[in-house]
Design an enzyme around this catalytic site. Structure first.
Site, PDB file in Angstrom:
ATOM      1  N   CYS A   3       0.843  -1.188   0.000  1.00 24.56           N
ATOM      2  CA  CYS A   3       0.000   0.000   0.000  1.00 24.56           C
ATOM      3  C   CYS A   3       0.883   1.245   0.000  1.00 24.56           C
ATOM      4  O   CYS A   3       1.688   1.452   0.915  1.00 24.56           O
ATOM      5  CB  CYS A   3      -0.909   0.009   1.225  1.00 24.56           C
ATOM      6  SG  CYS A   3      -1.865   1.532   1.429  1.00 24.56           S
ATOM      7  N   CYS A  94      -7.742   3.649  -1.915  1.00 25.96           N
ATOM      8  CA  CYS A  94      -7.465   2.703  -0.829  1.00 25.96           C
ATOM      9  C   CYS A  94      -7.643   1.264  -1.306  1.00 25.96           C
ATOM     10  O   CYS A  94      -8.710   0.869  -1.788  1.00 25.96           O
ATOM     11  CB  CYS A  94      -8.390   2.987   0.349  1.00 25.96           C
ATOM     12  SG  CYS A  94      -8.245   1.801   1.692  1.00 25.96           S
ATOM     13  N   GLN A 224     -22.230  -6.797   7.632  1.00 24.21           N
ATOM     14  CA  GLN A 224     -20.840  -7.225   7.793  1.00 24.21           C
ATOM     15  C   GLN A 224     -19.944  -6.570   6.742  1.00 24.21           C
ATOM     16  O   GLN A 224     -20.322  -6.441   5.577  1.00 24.21           O
ATOM     17  CB  GLN A 224     -20.735  -8.742   7.686  1.00 24.21           C
ATOM     18  CG  GLN A 224     -21.496  -9.496   8.757  1.00 24.21           C
ATOM     19  CD  GLN A 224     -20.841  -9.453  10.123  1.00 24.21           C
ATOM     20  OE1 GLN A 224     -19.734  -8.943  10.284  1.00 24.21           O
ATOM     21  NE2 GLN A 224     -21.523  -9.982  11.121  1.00 24.21           N
ATOM     22  N   GLU A 274     -33.400  -6.404  17.174  1.00 23.74           N
ATOM     23  CA  GLU A 274     -32.393  -5.379  16.867  1.00 23.74           C
ATOM     24  C   GLU A 274     -32.957  -4.019  17.261  1.00 23.74           C
ATOM     25  O   GLU A 274     -34.156  -3.754  17.086  1.00 23.74           O
ATOM     26  CB  GLU A 274     -32.073  -5.415  15.371  1.00 23.74           C
ATOM     27  CG  GLU A 274     -31.297  -4.249  14.814  1.00 23.74           C
ATOM     28  CD  GLU A 274     -29.913  -4.122  15.415  1.00 23.74           C
ATOM     29  OE1 GLU A 274     -29.566  -2.980  15.807  1.00 23.74           O
ATOM     30  OE2 GLU A 274     -29.199  -5.129  15.496  1.00 23.74           O
ATOM     31  N   ASN A 321     -24.884 -11.786  18.284  1.00 21.27           N
ATOM     32  CA  ASN A 321     -23.837 -11.161  17.463  1.00 21.27           C
ATOM     33  C   ASN A 321     -23.686  -9.710  17.916  1.00 21.27           C
ATOM     34  O   ASN A 321     -24.051  -8.776  17.203  1.00 21.27           O
ATOM     35  CB  ASN A 321     -24.224 -11.235  15.980  1.00 21.27           C
ATOM     36  CG  ASN A 321     -23.159 -10.658  15.071  1.00 21.27           C
ATOM     37  OD1 ASN A 321     -21.970 -10.697  15.380  1.00 21.27           O
ATOM     38  ND2 ASN A 321     -23.572 -10.084  13.958  1.00 21.27           N
ATOM     39  N   CYS A 348     -16.847 -10.088  17.369  1.00 24.18           N
ATOM     40  CA  CYS A 348     -15.765  -9.357  16.713  1.00 24.18           C
ATOM     41  C   CYS A 348     -14.691  -8.949  17.710  1.00 24.18           C
ATOM     42  O   CYS A 348     -13.775  -8.209  17.373  1.00 24.18           O
ATOM     43  CB  CYS A 348     -16.311  -8.124  15.990  1.00 24.18           C
ATOM     44  SG  CYS A 348     -17.107  -6.925  17.086  1.00 24.18           S
TER      45      CYS A 348
END
Length: 389
Positions: A3, A94, A224, A274, A321, A348
Site C-alpha cells: 500500500c 485505498c 458485515q 435489533e 452477534n 468481533c
C-alpha cells in the site's frame, strides 16, 4: 499486500500492512486460542473443543463499506481521513476497498467539486459536507450517503443528482444524512432518501448447504464489512443450527437479519431482535420476499427482550452477534439461568467473548472458528457453538 499510503506514512489504519497474510491469520488464531483457554478447560480440555480451520479472505479489495472524511476545499476536496492537524488526507485509491468503491470515490470527489458542496473544516467548525459513506453490494450496486451539516444543502444535492447518477449509474440509492452537531460521530439521526430506490439488495453467494436469501440494506443499518467472509459466517452458523435442529430460535443483535434469514426453516420459529428500526424494516422486507412465514423481526433491546421472556417463550437456541463490548453481565446471566440449550455466539472481539463465556459456566464450548473479516488489521471474527452441560 502493498500500500503506497502506508509506505508513505500518510495512513496507518491497517496496522498489519506488509506482514505476510498467512502469518496474520495464524496470529489471530493463536490469540483467540489464548483468550479462550479457560472456556476450553471448562469444556473438558482441548480434546473436547473442535477448532475448525480459519476462514480466510482476499487480502485486498474486501471492504464493502467506505467511511470517508471529506476535507480540503471545494476546488480540491480530499476523500479519506484527517491527519493529526485535522487536515484532509486523500485515500480515494485505498486498496482494501472493493473495486467498485475505488472506482466510485474519484467520481464522488469530482461531484463534490462540481456541486459546490463545501467540505467541513473541523478546527474552524465551518463548512457543510462531513463524510461520504459508500457501500457496494455483491452485484456491484452502490449505496451512497452524503453526511451534511444542514438541510439547506438538500436543494443543491437534488439539483446535481442527475449528473451524479449519469456519472455513477450503479449508485442505485443516494441519501443525505444530517449531522448538525460538532461531535465525533459519523452520522446523524435524520436520513433523506434522494432516489426512488430505498434499499441496497445484498445477494450473498449460496454455499452447498446454505440458501442465499436477499438481504436489504437501508442507510442506517449494519451489514458485515466483508461480503466474502460474511457468506461463510452465515453458512457456518446455519450448519451448526441445523445440526442441533431447534424448534425455536432467537437472533439477538440481528442487524438486517443475516443469521435469522439463513437459519429459517419451515416449522422453525425464528425471532430477530435489533434496536435499529431501519434494520428491522430491512429484515422484514427480506423475510416477506423469501416467503418465510415462521420468521418475525422486532425492534427491541436484546437484553430487555430476553428479560421479558417467560416459560414457553424462551427458545431452544439463541444466536448473539453483539458489538465489541459483548453481551454483558445481565444477558449472560440470563442465558446461564434460562432454559436455552444452545448458543451460537459470533464475536468481533475475543476479549469480551472470553469474558462473557466465563459468565455462563453451564454453557460449554463445543466448536470455534476464526474468520478473518478484517485483513491487514488486528481485528477478527470468531463464531462459537455452546451446549448446555
Amino acid at each position: 499486500m502493498q500500500c503506497d499510503y502506508f509506505d508513505r506514512g500518510v495512513c496507518r489504519s491497517c496496522t498489519l500492512m506488509g506482514q505476510a497474510y498467512a502469518d496474520q491469520v495464524l496470529d489471530k488464531e493463536l490469540r483467540t486460542r489464548e483468550l479462550l483457554h479457560e472456556a476450553v478447560d471448562a469444556a473438558g480440555g482441548p480434546g473436547a473443543v473442535e477448532w475448525l480451520p480459519a476462514v480466510t479472505s482476499p487480502e485486498s479489495g474486501y471492504r464493502n463499506k467506505a467511511k470517508m472524511v471529506v476535507g480540503g476545499s471545494v476546488q480540491h476536496p480530499t476523500i479519506g481521513i484527517l491527519d493529526h492537524r485535522q487536515r484532509g488526507v486523500d485515500l480515494r485509491h485505498c486498496g482494501i476497498c472493493t473495486p467498485g468503491i475505488r472506482q466510485a470515490l474519484p467520481i464522488l470527489a469530482d461531484f463534490v467539486r462540481a456541486s459546490g458542496l463545501i467540505p467541513y473544516d473541523v478546527p474552524a467548525r465551518r463548512g457543510e459536507l462531513k463524510y461520504v459513506l459508500v457501500t457496494e453490494s455483491p452485484d456491484g450496486e452502490l449505496l451512497v450517503r452524503f453526511v451534511l451539516r444542514s438541510k439547506g444543502q438538500l436543494p443543491r444535492l437534488r439539483q446535481h443528482l442527475g449528473a451524479l447518477r449519469q456519472a455513477l449509474p450503479n449508485a442505485v440509492v443516494v441519501t443525505a444524512n444530517l449531522l448538525p452537531e460538532h461531535k465525533a460521530v459519523t452520522e446523524g439521526e435524520r436520513e433523506v432518501v434522494l432516489t426512488e430506490q430505498e434499499t441496497l439488495p445484498m445477494r450473498l453467494a449460496a454455499t452447498p448447504s446454505t440458501r442465499a436469501p436477499t438481504m436489504h440494506l437501508r442507510p442506517q443499518s449494519f451489514f458485515q464489512t466483508n461480503t466474502h467472509v460474511a457468506a461463510q459466517l452465515y453458512a457456518q452458523a446455519s450448519d451448526w443450527i441445523d445440526e442441533v435442529d431447534p424448534a425455536s430460535m432467537w437472533d439477538l443483535y440481528c442487524g438486517v437479519g443475516g443469521f435469522a434469514l439463513h437459519a429459517a426453516r419451515p416449522g422453525r420459529r425464528v425471532t430477530g431482535i435489533e434496536t435499529s428500526r431501519e434494520a428491522i424494516r430491512s429484515a422484514g422486507q427480506s423475510a416477506r420476499e423469501a416467503g418465510l412465514a415462521d420468521l418475525r423481526f422486532a425492534a427491541d433491546d436484546a437484553t430487555e427482550h430476553a428479560l421479558r421472556a417467560r416459560g414457553g417463550a424462551v427458545p431452544e437456541l439463541v444466536v448473539v452477534n453483539p458489538p465489541r463490548r459483548g453481551i454483558g453481565d445481565v444477558l449472560a446471566t440470563w442465558l446461564e439461568d434460562s432454559d436455552v440449550q444452545h448458543v451460537v455466539y459470533s464475536s468481533c472481539n475475543p476479549v469480551t467473548l472470553a469474558r462473557d463465556l466465563a459468565r455462563m459456566p453451564s454453557m460449554r464450548l463445543r466448536r470455534v472458528r476464526v474468520l478473518d473479516m478484517f485483513p491487514q488489521t488486528g481485528h477478527l471474527e470468531a463464531v462459537t457453538l455452546l451446549f448446555r452441560s
